[in-house]
Write an enzyme that holds these catalytic residues in place. Structure first.
Site, PDB file in Angstrom:
ATOM      1  N   SER A 142     -26.290  -8.538 -41.863  1.00 31.24           N
ATOM      2  CA  SER A 142     -26.493  -7.813 -43.115  1.00 31.24           C
ATOM      3  C   SER A 142     -27.812  -7.061 -43.066  1.00 31.24           C
ATOM      4  CB  SER A 142     -26.500  -8.777 -44.305  1.00 31.24           C
ATOM      5  OG  SER A 142     -26.976  -8.124 -45.462  1.00 31.24           O
TER       6      SER A 142
ATOM      7  N   MET B   8     -26.121  -3.354 -54.450  1.00 27.31           N
ATOM      8  CA  MET B   8     -26.459  -4.024 -55.713  1.00 27.31           C
ATOM      9  C   MET B   8     -26.926  -2.996 -56.737  1.00 27.31           C
ATOM     10  SD  MET B   8     -28.611  -7.254 -54.188  1.00 27.31           S
ATOM     11  CE  MET B   8     -28.145  -8.037 -52.645  1.00 27.31           C
TER      12      MET B   8
ATOM     13  N   HIS C 146     -22.818  -5.496 -42.119  1.00 28.80           N
ATOM     14  CA  HIS C 146     -22.579  -5.812 -43.525  1.00 28.80           C
ATOM     15  C   HIS C 146     -23.605  -5.076 -44.377  1.00 28.80           C
ATOM     16  CE1 HIS C 146     -20.920  -8.471 -46.679  1.00 28.80           C
ATOM     17  NE2 HIS C 146     -22.157  -8.509 -47.165  1.00 28.80           N
TER      18      HIS C 146
ATOM     19  N   HIS D 216     -20.101  -4.469 -49.211  1.00 27.90           N
ATOM     20  CA  HIS D 216     -19.964  -5.520 -50.236  1.00 27.90           C
ATOM     21  C   HIS D 216     -20.559  -4.988 -51.537  1.00 27.90           C
ATOM     22  CE1 HIS D 216     -21.282  -9.868 -51.530  1.00 27.90           C
ATOM     23  NE2 HIS D 216     -20.365  -9.352 -52.327  1.00 27.90           N
TER      24      HIS D 216
ATOM     25  N   ASP E 288     -21.208 -15.624 -46.987  1.00 24.69           N
ATOM     26  CA  ASP E 288     -22.415 -14.801 -47.110  1.00 24.69           C
ATOM     27  C   ASP E 288     -23.422 -15.531 -47.983  1.00 24.69           C
ATOM     28  OD1 ASP E 288     -24.329 -12.856 -47.469  1.00 24.69           O
ATOM     29  OD2 ASP E 288     -23.014 -11.408 -48.454  1.00 24.69           O
TER      30      ASP E 288
ATOM     31  N   MET F  64     -19.332 -16.398 -51.572  1.00 26.48           N
ATOM     32  CA  MET F  64     -20.788 -16.369 -51.630  1.00 26.48           C
ATOM     33  C   MET F  64     -21.319 -17.794 -51.578  1.00 26.48           C
ATOM     34  SD  MET F  64     -21.807 -13.245 -51.694  1.00 26.48           S
ATOM     35  CE  MET F  64     -23.535 -13.643 -51.982  1.00 26.48           C
TER      36      MET F  64
ATOM     37  N   ASP G 100     -24.934  -4.635 -48.212  1.00 28.12           N
ATOM     38  CA  ASP G 100     -24.951  -5.214 -49.558  1.00 28.12           C
ATOM     39  C   ASP G 100     -25.402  -4.181 -50.579  1.00 28.12           C
ATOM     40  OD1 ASP G 100     -24.227  -8.048 -49.206  1.00 28.12           O
ATOM     41  OD2 ASP G 100     -26.008  -8.126 -47.938  1.00 28.12           O
TER      42      ASP G 100
ATOM     43  N   MET H 196     -21.685  -5.467 -54.993  1.00 24.90           N
ATOM     44  CA  MET H 196     -22.127  -6.401 -56.034  1.00 24.90           C
ATOM     45  C   MET H 196     -22.566  -5.566 -57.236  1.00 24.90           C
ATOM     46  SD  MET H 196     -24.134  -9.196 -53.690  1.00 24.90           S
ATOM     47  CE  MET H 196     -24.486  -8.094 -52.312  1.00 24.90           C
TER      48      MET H 196
END
Length: 222
Positions: A9, A38, A34, A67, A176, A138, A36, A69
């Site tokens: 990540s 947010m 990966h 991913h 993760d 998660m 992330d 979020m």
């Protein structure tokens, strides 16, 4: 059993040398990258958007595992797919129309993942066990890298694997949060087959390559 995959990540990468970091991941035989995303609303932190996905796509051949979020992820699926995402994972907690969201992701040419937070019961994903390509458990509360692993999530991975096996599903289980040389074997034994690691890779004292090598050794251990 499908091949076990390591997905570094970039949340913990050095963004002043992101291209170099990705090159090390690729030369060290990492499997996915990966990313992330947010939004400061669904989770406390704000990170990266489609422009980072596009930048990664230009410098690595590794599949990009995005991913989301974020709240209302359906508004942004097309942008991330266009930027180069190979897989797009959304949170069950953020998607009241999860079937439609999965169908939308597939229509964009991406595989679809569904994530659940540590406090969300496994039953929340029951209705889409036969629809998604990946389920992401998660093992920390999402929002920051470097958090402590929540041990109760091991049992949840076992339960997801049990349900997928009963359906004879080929969907992957990704984990993760707090994944390192100690916790990876626990999740592997529970039935996970994709392992996201941020701090254990990019913040390893001996460097990114060493961090990847150590986790790959844990993937190979029987």
């Amino acid at each position: 059993m499908p091949k076990l995959l390591l997905a570094p990540s970039i949340l913990s990468a050095d963004f002043t040398r992101l291209g170099e970091e990705l090159a090390v991941c690729e030369s060290s035989n990492a499997d996915w990258i990966h990313i992330d995303v947010m939004d400061g609303r669904f989770v406390p932190n704000i990170t990266m958007g489609p422009f980072i996905v596009e930048a990664c796509k230009r410098v690595t051949k590794l599949p990009l595992d995005v991913h989301l979020m974020i709240e209302k992820p359906e508004r942004h699926l097309k942008a991330f797919a266009k930027a180069g995402a190979d897989n797009i994972t959304v949170h069950i907690e953020a998607c009241p129309h999860i079937h439609r969201t999965i169908q939308h992701i597939h229509s964009l040419g991406c595989t679809a993942g569904v994530a659940l937070n540590p406090g969300t019961p496994v039953g929340a994903i029951e209705a889409v066990l036969g629809d998604a390509d990946l389920f992401l458990m998660m093992s920390v509360n999402p929002g920051y890298s470097g958090q402590k692993f929540i041990s109760s999530t091991v049992a949840k991975v076992k339960e997801i694997r049990k349900r997928l096996t009963a359906l004879k599903s080929s969907a992957r289980i990704e984990v993760d949060g707090g994944i390192d040389a100690e916790t990876l074997p626990k999740m592997k034994k529970a039935g996970a087959d994709v392992f996201v690691a941020a701090t254990a890779v990019f913040k390893h004292p001996k460097g990114t390559k060493a961090g990847i090598k150590i986790l790959q050794a844990k993937l190979r251990d029987t």
